[in-house]
Design an enzyme around this catalytic site. Sequence first.
Site, PDB file in Angstrom:
ATOM      1  N   GLU B  46      36.895  61.165  23.990  1.00 29.48           N
ATOM      2  CA  GLU B  46      37.595  62.122  24.173  1.00 29.48           C
ATOM      3  C   GLU B  46      36.823  62.396  25.237  1.00 29.48           C
ATOM      4  OE1 GLU B  46      35.866  61.720  21.540  1.00 29.48           O
ATOM      5  OE2 GLU B  46      34.491  62.973  20.842  1.00 29.48           O
ATOM      6  N   ASN B  47      35.850  61.668  26.298  1.00 29.05           N
ATOM      7  CA  ASN B  47      34.926  61.987  27.044  1.00 29.05           C
ATOM      8  C   ASN B  47      35.664  61.951  28.186  1.00 29.05           C
ATOM      9  OD1 ASN B  47      34.707  59.399  25.973  1.00 29.05           O
ATOM     10  ND2 ASN B  47      33.228  59.560  27.685  1.00 29.05           N
TER      11      ASN B  47
END
Lengths: 233, 217
Positions: B46-47
């Site tokens: 998710e980064n």
Amino acid sequence: MINKKVDSVQEALQGVSSNMTFMFGGFGLSGIAENAIAELVEIGVKGLTCISNNAGVDDFGLGLLLQQKQINKMVSSYVGENEEFERQMLSGELDVELIPQGTLAERCRAAQAGFPAIYTPAGFGTEVAIGKETREFDGKMYVLEHAFKADFAFVKAWKGDAAGNLVFKGSARNFNPNMCGAAKITVAEVEELVPVGILDPNHIHIPGIFVNRIFQGEHYEKRIEQRTVRQRD
Amino acid sequence: MLDKNGIAKRIAQEVQDGYYVNLGIGIPTLVANYVRNDIEVDFQSENGVLGMGPFPFEGEEDADIINAGKQTITTLPGASFFDSAMSFSMIRGQHVDLTILGAMEVSENGDIANWKIPGKMVKGMGGAMDLVASAENIIVAMMHTNRAGESKLLKRCSLPLTGVGCVKKIVTNLAVLEVTNDGFKLLERAPNVSVEDIKNATQGHLIVEGDIPEMNL
């Protein structure tokens, strides 16, 4: 071409003062505005509200501002790996607002894009939604989250030019593009400031219109938080 | 009884060809090691990474290429990088097929708590609240009991919630369970674990119907 280039970090940070709200790009220590942070320590502004996914580590990133007790409030999604942060939070010295990571990104983007607020399913039914307006759409519940209001956004890119165009590298992109143009003044620092015309317009991640000031950082440590490797066979 | 790798190995069986998968920190990260190599699966971090590969060889670490656990990683051919808003568009927009994450507590109606112990530990939710509020397919990977030996499968969570009514399946060191309208339905037992053991370690309502097969690892 409208020139956004400034000659130093000092010039880039003109107008910062105590009690302001700042946005900081970066995920962990990756893609953080190292030069702007160092200069904020130097200037010594205090009482800051900082919007940043993380709070750095004890001796790097926003941890440097925490050490000097320059931060009054943090708005973040994840704050582990920082003892001084934890100490200040548990003792009540530091006000902390924890919000979902996607909500953090979208509240930046909303500010950038001119939306006053957005509805998100994240956090519904949890303490994050307490006191917030909720609404049902097609049988599912959503929470109203407002766009951020900030005085400065400090972002870091890989390459940029005097027009303010930015190109990011790898996962160091993270929140940086979402914060460009989301504050009154966006200050971009880059590893390499290239002559205008070198960056292919097809490959620009953030157009210069979202950037107010750009400078080449003097030095980047680019510290790795968790060095993980595999062995060669 | 399974160890952490055993839990990961069992969960890997749930990963199907063509899935985009988000793995949380801890046991979920280990799942990548056990996914069959005859299927195509893309891991999302998710980064801002889709198409995550293994850790880099020593000397090839890049501070600009990390996963959501801030570990240095590599990317596979076909990978892409993107900003955080786009990353959570993938998640909230339900383009990610399967989310696997850890938990401190799960309740019999599918509530999950995994981000805060009031007065003690506050690390934050990171992307967990977005993931659990959006994903259609959520599997929790965790130990059945906490360090004090207390059940983590409860009638109601005692810790602050991460999401409500969202967990569909749980894989622990003792069992595979499905969250149904009536409670935790026992699907499989871990090797050398009896139904009685699972009953004793489960505080929430446990549904046991017929013979419960042992996991096929």
